[in-house]
Design a protein around this motif. Structure first.
Motif, PDB file in Angstrom:
ATOM      1  N   PHE A  27       0.700  -1.385   0.008  1.00  0.00           N
ATOM      2  CA  PHE A  27      -0.015   0.096  -0.093  1.00  0.00           C
ATOM      3  C   PHE A  27       0.864   1.218  -0.076  1.00  0.00           C
ATOM      4  O   PHE A  27       1.919   1.190   0.341  1.00  0.00           O
ATOM      5  CB  PHE A  27      -0.765  -0.285   1.305  1.00  0.00           C
ATOM      6  CG  PHE A  27      -1.968  -1.102   1.182  1.00  0.00           C
ATOM      7  CD1 PHE A  27      -1.702  -2.345   1.380  1.00  0.00           C
ATOM      8  CD2 PHE A  27      -3.365  -0.667   0.605  1.00  0.00           C
ATOM      9  CE1 PHE A  27      -2.705  -3.374   1.198  1.00  0.00           C
ATOM     10  CE2 PHE A  27      -4.470  -1.503   0.545  1.00  0.00           C
ATOM     11  CZ  PHE A  27      -3.932  -3.035   0.673  1.00  0.00           C
ATOM     12  N   ALA A  28       0.296   2.378  -0.367  1.00  0.00           N
ATOM     13  CA  ALA A  28       0.998   3.616  -0.459  1.00  0.00           C
ATOM     14  C   ALA A  28       1.417   4.145   0.777  1.00  0.00           C
ATOM     15  O   ALA A  28       2.763   4.621   0.849  1.00  0.00           O
ATOM     16  CB  ALA A  28      -0.088   4.713  -0.882  1.00  0.00           C
ATOM     17  N   ASP A  29       0.985   3.801   1.790  1.00  0.00           N
ATOM     18  CA  ASP A  29       1.752   4.153   3.069  1.00  0.00           C
ATOM     19  C   ASP A  29       2.966   2.975   3.591  1.00  0.00           C
ATOM     20  O   ASP A  29       3.353   3.386   4.739  1.00  0.00           O
ATOM     21  CB  ASP A  29       0.604   3.970   4.386  1.00  0.00           C
ATOM     22  CG  ASP A  29      -0.262   2.938   4.700  1.00  0.00           C
ATOM     23  OD1 ASP A  29       0.383   1.857   3.977  1.00  0.00           O
ATOM     24  OD2 ASP A  29      -1.173   2.892   5.454  1.00  0.00           O
ATOM     25  N   GLY A  30       2.727   2.380   2.578  1.00  0.00           N
ATOM     26  CA  GLY A  30       4.128   1.306   2.910  1.00  0.00           C
ATOM     27  C   GLY A  30       3.793  -0.221   3.734  1.00  0.00           C
ATOM     28  O   GLY A  30       4.650  -1.006   3.978  1.00  0.00           O
ATOM     29  N   SER A  31       2.433  -0.010   4.186  1.00  0.00           N
ATOM     30  CA  SER A  31       2.040  -1.383   4.857  1.00  0.00           C
ATOM     31  C   SER A  31       1.810  -2.319   3.674  1.00  0.00           C
ATOM     32  O   SER A  31       1.717  -2.110   2.493  1.00  0.00           O
ATOM     33  CB  SER A  31       0.661  -1.181   5.534  1.00  0.00           C
ATOM     34  OG  SER A  31      -0.405  -0.858   4.613  1.00  0.00           O
ATOM     35  N   ARG A  43      -8.253  -2.204  -6.137  1.00  0.00           N
ATOM     36  CA  ARG A  43      -7.185  -1.453  -5.377  1.00  0.00           C
ATOM     37  C   ARG A  43      -6.096  -1.359  -6.149  1.00  0.00           C
ATOM     38  O   ARG A  43      -5.473  -0.183  -6.253  1.00  0.00           O
ATOM     39  CB  ARG A  43      -6.573  -2.045  -3.989  1.00  0.00           C
ATOM     40  CG  ARG A  43      -7.732  -2.004  -3.064  1.00  0.00           C
ATOM     41  CD  ARG A  43      -7.294  -2.097  -1.570  1.00  0.00           C
ATOM     42  NE  ARG A  43      -6.772  -3.674  -1.636  1.00  0.00           N
ATOM     43  CZ  ARG A  43      -7.802  -4.755  -0.932  1.00  0.00           C
ATOM     44  NH1 ARG A  43      -8.749  -4.371  -0.646  1.00  0.00           N
ATOM     45  NH2 ARG A  43      -7.255  -5.943  -0.957  1.00  0.00           N
ATOM     46  N   THR A  48      -4.373   2.019  -5.258  1.00  0.00           N
ATOM     47  CA  THR A  48      -4.336   2.157  -4.014  1.00  0.00           C
ATOM     48  C   THR A  48      -3.243   1.095  -3.330  1.00  0.00           C
ATOM     49  O   THR A  48      -2.680   1.246  -2.343  1.00  0.00           O
ATOM     50  CB  THR A  48      -5.761   1.874  -3.200  1.00  0.00           C
ATOM     51  OG1 THR A  48      -6.928   2.446  -4.035  1.00  0.00           O
ATOM     52  CG2 THR A  48      -5.759   1.684  -1.715  1.00  0.00           C
ATOM     53  N   SER A  49      -3.142   0.033  -4.040  1.00  0.00           N
ATOM     54  CA  SER A  49      -1.856  -0.794  -3.794  1.00  0.00           C
ATOM     55  C   SER A  49      -1.159  -1.214  -5.026  1.00  0.00           C
ATOM     56  O   SER A  49      -1.876  -1.027  -6.131  1.00  0.00           O
ATOM     57  CB  SER A  49      -2.377  -1.723  -3.211  1.00  0.00           C
ATOM     58  OG  SER A  49      -3.197  -2.846  -3.884  1.00  0.00           O
TER      59      SER A  49
END
Ligand code: ZN
Length: 168
Positions: A27-31, A43, A48-49
């Protein structure tokens, strides 16, 4: 260090639906999540991913970027694929009869012979079964065996179906 390989470069030869394939979403936030769900395609499509997959081998495993989401969606039947399934997305012209080899013609599931007069071929029974469920309410068994044979009159398919669903 190596870059992930391209699944898209392999086209339809990449075994998207292999049971041991491990899908990874970044994911964009690194998760990072793995396993995927019903919304994975959406997604990845919307950014989104980013989607990757580890294709396990006997001696080593390789990381692939799932960079052709169209192929991914066709493989998982999210979008219809005529070439992969042999089936046009239309109302099939179907003839059928109880198989002459059926020994229990009154059982709940029976063997049938089936012909497609619309020119389609069945390469993917699950797709055909779901089309027939929508078009005629048939319940074709997808867990057991099925087959086809060809002679001068065309291609005859054999499969099992719930008898009462055929009568409607
Ligand atoms: Zn057809």
């Amino acid at each position: 260090m190596q870059e992930p390989r391209s699944a898209g470069a392999m086209g339809a030869d990449f075994p998207y639906t292999l049971k041991t394939m491990c899908y990874i979403e970044v994911f964009a936030d690194g998760s990072v999540h793995w396993g995927g769900d019903d919304n994975t395609y959406h997604r990845a499509l919307t950014g989104t991913s980013r989607l990757f997959a580890v294709w396990p081998g006997e001696w080593s495993s390789h990381l692939f970027a799932i960079d052709d989401l169209d192929q991914y969606a066709r493989a998982f039947r999210i979008i219809h694929d005529e070439a992969r399934t042999g089936l046009t997305d239309h109302e099939h012209q179907v003839r059928w009869s109880v198989s002459p080899h059926e020994q229990k013609p009154t059982a709940s599931y029976i063997s049938i012979n089936l012909w497609l007069d619309c020119g389609c071929t069945i390469r993917d029974l699950e797709t055909f079964a779901s089309q027939m469920r929508q078009q005629k309410g048939w319940h074709i068994a997808t867990s057991g065996g099925w087959g086809s044979s060809e002679d001068s009159t065309g291609r005859t398919y054999s499969m099992r179906a719930r008898r009462k669903s055929l009568a409607t």
